[in-house]
Motif scaffolding. Structure first.
Motif, PDB file in Angstrom:
ATOM      1  N   ASN A  44       0.833  -1.205   0.000  1.00 28.49           N
ATOM      2  CA  ASN A  44       0.000   0.000   0.000  1.00 28.49           C
ATOM      3  C   ASN A  44       0.865   1.251   0.000  1.00 28.49           C
ATOM      4  O   ASN A  44       2.016   1.225   0.443  1.00 28.49           O
ATOM      5  CB  ASN A  44      -0.912   0.009   1.226  1.00 28.49           C
ATOM      6  CG  ASN A  44      -1.890  -1.134   1.180  1.00 28.49           C
ATOM      7  OD1 ASN A  44      -2.623  -1.289   0.218  1.00 28.49           O
ATOM      8  ND2 ASN A  44      -1.896  -1.949   2.215  1.00 28.49           N
ATOM      9  N   VAL A  45       0.302   2.342  -0.470  1.00 26.08           N
ATOM     10  CA  VAL A  45       1.006   3.619  -0.458  1.00 26.08           C
ATOM     11  C   VAL A  45       0.125   4.673   0.209  1.00 26.08           C
ATOM     12  O   VAL A  45      -1.087   4.727  -0.010  1.00 26.08           O
ATOM     13  CB  VAL A  45       1.406   4.056  -1.895  1.00 26.08           C
ATOM     14  CG1 VAL A  45       0.201   4.262  -2.782  1.00 26.08           C
ATOM     15  CG2 VAL A  45       2.250   5.305  -1.862  1.00 26.08           C
ATOM     16  N   ILE A  46       0.766   5.474   1.046  1.00 28.22           N
ATOM     17  CA  ILE A  46       0.115   6.623   1.698  1.00 28.22           C
ATOM     18  C   ILE A  46       0.939   7.828   1.261  1.00 28.22           C
ATOM     19  O   ILE A  46       2.078   8.000   1.694  1.00 28.22           O
ATOM     20  CB  ILE A  46       0.093   6.443   3.227  1.00 28.22           C
ATOM     21  CG1 ILE A  46      -0.604   5.139   3.599  1.00 28.22           C
ATOM     22  CG2 ILE A  46      -0.577   7.644   3.887  1.00 28.22           C
ATOM     23  CD1 ILE A  46      -0.442   4.731   5.056  1.00 28.22           C
ATOM     24  N   LEU A  47       0.383   8.648   0.386  1.00 27.45           N
ATOM     25  CA  LEU A  47       1.164   9.635  -0.360  1.00 27.45           C
ATOM     26  C   LEU A  47       0.462  10.990  -0.433  1.00 27.45           C
ATOM     27  O   LEU A  47      -0.744  11.059  -0.686  1.00 27.45           O
ATOM     28  CB  LEU A  47       1.381   9.083  -1.789  1.00 27.45           C
ATOM     29  CG  LEU A  47       2.074   9.940  -2.819  1.00 27.45           C
ATOM     30  CD1 LEU A  47       3.541  10.123  -2.448  1.00 27.45           C
ATOM     31  CD2 LEU A  47       1.947   9.295  -4.193  1.00 27.45           C
ATOM     32  N   HIS A  48       1.220  12.068  -0.234  1.00 25.27           N
ATOM     33  CA  HIS A  48       0.750  13.449  -0.422  1.00 25.27           C
ATOM     34  C   HIS A  48      -0.478  13.793   0.417  1.00 25.27           C
ATOM     35  O   HIS A  48      -1.395  14.458  -0.073  1.00 25.27           O
ATOM     36  CB  HIS A  48       0.408  13.733  -1.888  1.00 25.27           C
ATOM     37  CG  HIS A  48       1.598  13.793  -2.776  1.00 25.27           C
ATOM     38  ND1 HIS A  48       1.552  13.336  -4.054  1.00 25.27           N
ATOM     39  CD2 HIS A  48       2.854  14.227  -2.594  1.00 25.27           C
ATOM     40  CE1 HIS A  48       2.730  13.490  -4.623  1.00 25.27           C
ATOM     41  NE2 HIS A  48       3.540  14.026  -3.746  1.00 25.27           N
ATOM     42  N   ASN A  49      -0.526  13.356   1.653  1.00 25.39           N
ATOM     43  CA  ASN A  49      -1.639  13.701   2.535  1.00 25.39           C
ATOM     44  C   ASN A  49      -1.205  14.758   3.531  1.00 25.39           C
ATOM     45  O   ASN A  49      -0.023  14.873   3.857  1.00 25.39           O
ATOM     46  CB  ASN A  49      -2.115  12.446   3.284  1.00 25.39           C
ATOM     47  CG  ASN A  49      -2.631  11.401   2.331  1.00 25.39           C
ATOM     48  OD1 ASN A  49      -3.693  11.543   1.756  1.00 25.39           O
ATOM     49  ND2 ASN A  49      -1.852  10.335   2.139  1.00 25.39           N
ATOM     50  N   GLU A  50      -2.170  15.530   4.008  1.00 21.40           N
ATOM     51  CA  GLU A  50      -1.928  16.513   5.061  1.00 21.40           C
ATOM     52  C   GLU A  50      -2.818  16.154   6.246  1.00 21.40           C
ATOM     53  O   GLU A  50      -4.040  16.106   6.106  1.00 21.40           O
ATOM     54  CB  GLU A  50      -2.250  17.922   4.566  1.00 21.40           C
ATOM     55  CG  GLU A  50      -2.044  18.979   5.623  1.00 21.40           C
ATOM     56  CD  GLU A  50      -2.485  20.366   5.165  1.00 21.40           C
ATOM     57  OE1 GLU A  50      -2.668  21.225   6.040  1.00 21.40           O
ATOM     58  OE2 GLU A  50      -2.671  20.567   3.947  1.00 21.40           O
ATOM     59  N   ILE A  51      -2.191  15.898   7.381  1.00 21.68           N
ATOM     60  CA  ILE A  51      -2.927  15.540   8.597  1.00 21.68           C
ATOM     61  C   ILE A  51      -2.512  16.512   9.685  1.00 21.68           C
ATOM     62  O   ILE A  51      -1.320  16.727   9.920  1.00 21.68           O
ATOM     63  CB  ILE A  51      -2.614  14.090   9.041  1.00 21.68           C
ATOM     64  CG1 ILE A  51      -3.062  13.101   7.963  1.00 21.68           C
ATOM     65  CG2 ILE A  51      -3.328  13.766  10.332  1.00 21.68           C
ATOM     66  CD1 ILE A  51      -1.950  12.574   7.178  1.00 21.68           C
ATOM     67  N   ARG A  52      -3.505  17.076  10.360  1.00 21.20           N
ATOM     68  CA  ARG A  52      -3.179  17.989  11.467  1.00 21.20           C
ATOM     69  C   ARG A  52      -4.259  17.952  12.535  1.00 21.20           C
ATOM     70  O   ARG A  52      -5.420  17.653  12.261  1.00 21.20           O
ATOM     71  CB  ARG A  52      -2.924  19.406  10.981  1.00 21.20           C
ATOM     72  CG  ARG A  52      -3.901  19.975  10.062  1.00 21.20           C
ATOM     73  CD  ARG A  52      -3.454  21.314   9.469  1.00 21.20           C
ATOM     74  NE  ARG A  52      -4.523  21.796   8.638  1.00 21.20           N
ATOM     75  CZ  ARG A  52      -5.551  22.503   9.088  1.00 21.20           C
ATOM     76  NH1 ARG A  52      -5.601  22.876  10.338  1.00 21.20           N
ATOM     77  NH2 ARG A  52      -6.505  22.861   8.266  1.00 21.20           N
ATOM     78  N   GLU A  53      -3.802  18.228  13.742  1.00 15.06           N
ATOM     79  CA  GLU A  53      -4.667  18.336  14.917  1.00 15.06           C
ATOM     80  C   GLU A  53      -5.506  17.082  15.152  1.00 15.06           C
ATOM     81  O   GLU A  53      -6.726  17.086  14.982  1.00 15.06           O
ATOM     82  CB  GLU A  53      -5.551  19.579  14.816  1.00 15.06           C
ATOM     83  CG  GLU A  53      -4.743  20.863  14.767  1.00 15.06           C
ATOM     84  CD  GLU A  53      -5.618  22.083  14.586  1.00 15.06           C
ATOM     85  OE1 GLU A  53      -6.716  22.136  15.160  1.00 15.06           O
ATOM     86  OE2 GLU A  53      -5.177  22.978  13.849  1.00 15.06           O
ATOM     87  N   THR A  54      -4.829  16.010  15.559  1.00  9.02           N
ATOM     88  CA  THR A  54      -5.510  14.764  15.921  1.00  9.02           C
ATOM     89  C   THR A  54      -5.208  14.441  17.383  1.00  9.02           C
ATOM     90  O   THR A  54      -4.156  14.818  17.897  1.00  9.02           O
ATOM     91  CB  THR A  54      -5.056  13.583  15.036  1.00  9.02           C
ATOM     92  OG1 THR A  54      -3.686  13.292  15.311  1.00  9.02           O
ATOM     93  CG2 THR A  54      -5.247  13.891  13.568  1.00  9.02           C
ATOM     94  N   PRO A  55      -6.102  13.707  18.055  1.00 11.88           N
ATOM     95  CA  PRO A  55      -5.849  13.354  19.445  1.00 11.88           C
ATOM     96  C   PRO A  55      -4.812  12.245  19.591  1.00 11.88           C
ATOM     97  O   PRO A  55      -4.178  12.107  20.640  1.00 11.88           O
ATOM     98  CB  PRO A  55      -7.208  12.880  19.947  1.00 11.88           C
ATOM     99  CG  PRO A  55      -7.901  12.375  18.729  1.00 11.88           C
ATOM    100  CD  PRO A  55      -7.417  13.244  17.608  1.00 11.88           C
ATOM    101  N   TYR A  56      -4.646  11.434  18.546  1.00 15.00           N
ATOM    102  CA  TYR A  56      -3.720  10.319  18.584  1.00 15.00           C
ATOM    103  C   TYR A  56      -2.814  10.391  17.351  1.00 15.00           C
ATOM    104  O   TYR A  56      -2.456  11.476  16.919  1.00 15.00           O
ATOM    105  CB  TYR A  56      -4.522   9.004  18.669  1.00 15.00           C
ATOM    106  CG  TYR A  56      -3.720   7.771  18.991  1.00 15.00           C
ATOM    107  CD1 TYR A  56      -2.668   7.797  19.912  1.00 15.00           C
ATOM    108  CD2 TYR A  56      -4.003   6.563  18.381  1.00 15.00           C
ATOM    109  CE1 TYR A  56      -1.937   6.660  20.196  1.00 15.00           C
ATOM    110  CE2 TYR A  56      -3.274   5.415  18.665  1.00 15.00           C
ATOM    111  CZ  TYR A  56      -2.241   5.474  19.575  1.00 15.00           C
ATOM    112  OH  TYR A  56      -1.519   4.348  19.853  1.00 15.00           O
TER     113      TYR A  56
END
Length: 175
Positions: A44-56
């Motif tokens: 699998n590939v996880i590519l070019h994502n933006e993740i911010r402000e998570t509890p975990y």
């Protein structure tokens, strides 16, 4: 991504301010239902994502030969401890070209965290800014951590490898 034979992709997503009612929420999670059966989640590939402000965790992955590349993760681990911006288990993973920033001070949380029984993993060309614990490698084998830049403007940096075997740290910059 530079990883051959990839099966599934999670790409070009923006995930922000999740987990208001479920504090174990992860921004993006690509794992098999039972991590003991790693073959159920592979290539699998996880590519070019933006993740911010998570509890975990920002990104959690598992299985065989995942490629986690060119993601931006910030402000994660706001509630829980013992996690990371990018966290995974399994074999043959490549974690490359990601940018992680702003892990809260005082949290038991890393930028990059290959966890128990992770094997043959490469962590290269990543950036971690203001993460006091840029890499935690727990009970892992055959890890290569190279050409990364780890910067903490608020204090010391630490890399840990408890219970791990054959960990190569090569050409990293710590500031």
């Amino acid at each position: 991504c530079g990883c051959d034979g990839l099966r599934e992709a999670v790409s070009d997503n923006r995930v922000a301010r999740i987990g208001r009612h479920y504090t174990s929420a992860v921004g993006i999670r690509v794992v098999s239902h039972t991590d003991v059966k790693w073959h159920l989640c592979q290539d699998n590939v996880i590519l070019h994502n933006e993740i911010r402000e998570t509890p975990y965790c920002g990104i959690e992955f598992g299985g065989l030969r995942s490629c986690v590349e060119k993601n931006a993760v910030s402000g994660v681990m706001r509630v829980l401890n013992d996690g990371a911006a990018i966290y995974g288990q399994g074999r043959g993973h490549v974690i490359r070209g990601n940018v992680v920033g702003g892990i809260p001070v005082g949290k038991l949380a890393a930028a990059y965290y290959p966890d128990e029984f992770n094997e043959d993993c490469v962590i290269e060309g990543n950036l971690a800014v203001d993460c006091a614990w840029p890499s935690h490698n727990h009970k892992s084998r055959n890890l290569v951590i190279r050409n990364n830049v780890f910067v903490n403007t608020t204090g010391d940096l630490k890399i840990t490898t408890p219970g791990s075997h054959t960990v190569l740290l090569e050409k990293n910059i710590f500031h």
